[in-house]
Design a protein around this motif. Sequence first.
Motif, short mmCIF file in Angstrom:
data_model
loop_
_atom_site.label_atom_id
_atom_site.label_comp_id
_atom_site.label_asym_id
_atom_site.label_seq_id
_atom_site.Cartn_x
_atom_site.Cartn_y
_atom_site.Cartn_z
N GLU A 37 24.67 32.46 49.09
CA GLU A 37 24.50 31.22 48.33
C GLU A 37 24.33 31.55 46.85
OE1 GLU A 37 21.02 28.04 48.07
OE2 GLU A 37 22.12 27.89 49.97
N SER A 39 23.46 29.80 42.90
CA SER A 39 22.87 28.68 42.16
C SER A 39 23.72 28.39 40.94
CB SER A 39 21.45 29.03 41.68
OG SER A 39 20.57 29.07 42.75
N GLU A 54 24.27 24.07 43.93
CA GLU A 54 24.41 25.33 44.66
C GLU A 54 25.80 25.41 45.25
OE1 GLU A 54 21.88 22.99 47.90
OE2 GLU A 54 20.95 24.22 46.40
N ARG A 56 27.80 27.19 48.44
CA ARG A 56 27.59 27.80 49.75
C ARG A 56 28.86 28.48 50.23
NH1 ARG A 56 24.27 23.02 50.21
NH2 ARG A 56 22.12 23.68 50.55
N GLU A 59 32.84 27.74 49.74
CA GLU A 59 33.10 27.00 48.51
C GLU A 59 33.54 27.96 47.40
OE1 GLU A 59 30.05 23.28 49.28
OE2 GLU A 59 29.37 24.91 47.98
N CYS A 82 25.43 38.22 48.36
CA CYS A 82 26.66 37.44 48.41
C CYS A 82 27.88 38.35 48.49
CB CYS A 82 26.80 36.56 47.17
SG CYS A 82 25.57 35.26 47.04
#
Length: 131
Positions: A37, A39, A54, A56, A59, A82
């Motif tokens: 995730e 920010s 945010e 996820r 995306e 990530c």
Amino acid sequence: MFQVVENSLHFKQLSPQEVLFTEGEHGDFMAFLLIGELSVIKYSPSGAEIKVGEIRAGESTGEMALLDLLTRSATIKATSLCALVTLSRADFERLLSDYPRIGVEMLRGLAIILSLNLRRTSEHLTRAVNV
């Protein structure tokens, strides 16, 4: 077709709190988040971080950098470990010129992503104003 696009993507890993890109810098790539995730951060005039969204897994972020030469509109920071793949503007432009059919499909996909993002932002602003 997928092999052509895959050859243009580059894997990137981010540690928690690591910045993918910073508001105000010139962008030359977009990223698709596979795991984790991110920010979306804006800065107040006093310099305070404000989390405005945010991103996820599944995306993307940074799409505008493939289409314009303007600066990044927000800072993107990892909130967890990530895994991403990136597509540079140079590779995107190469795909457009060397594989126009693939390029048109990618442009269509970018248009849909940008349209959905604009709709989401419009909804958020409407809710904020009507509070």
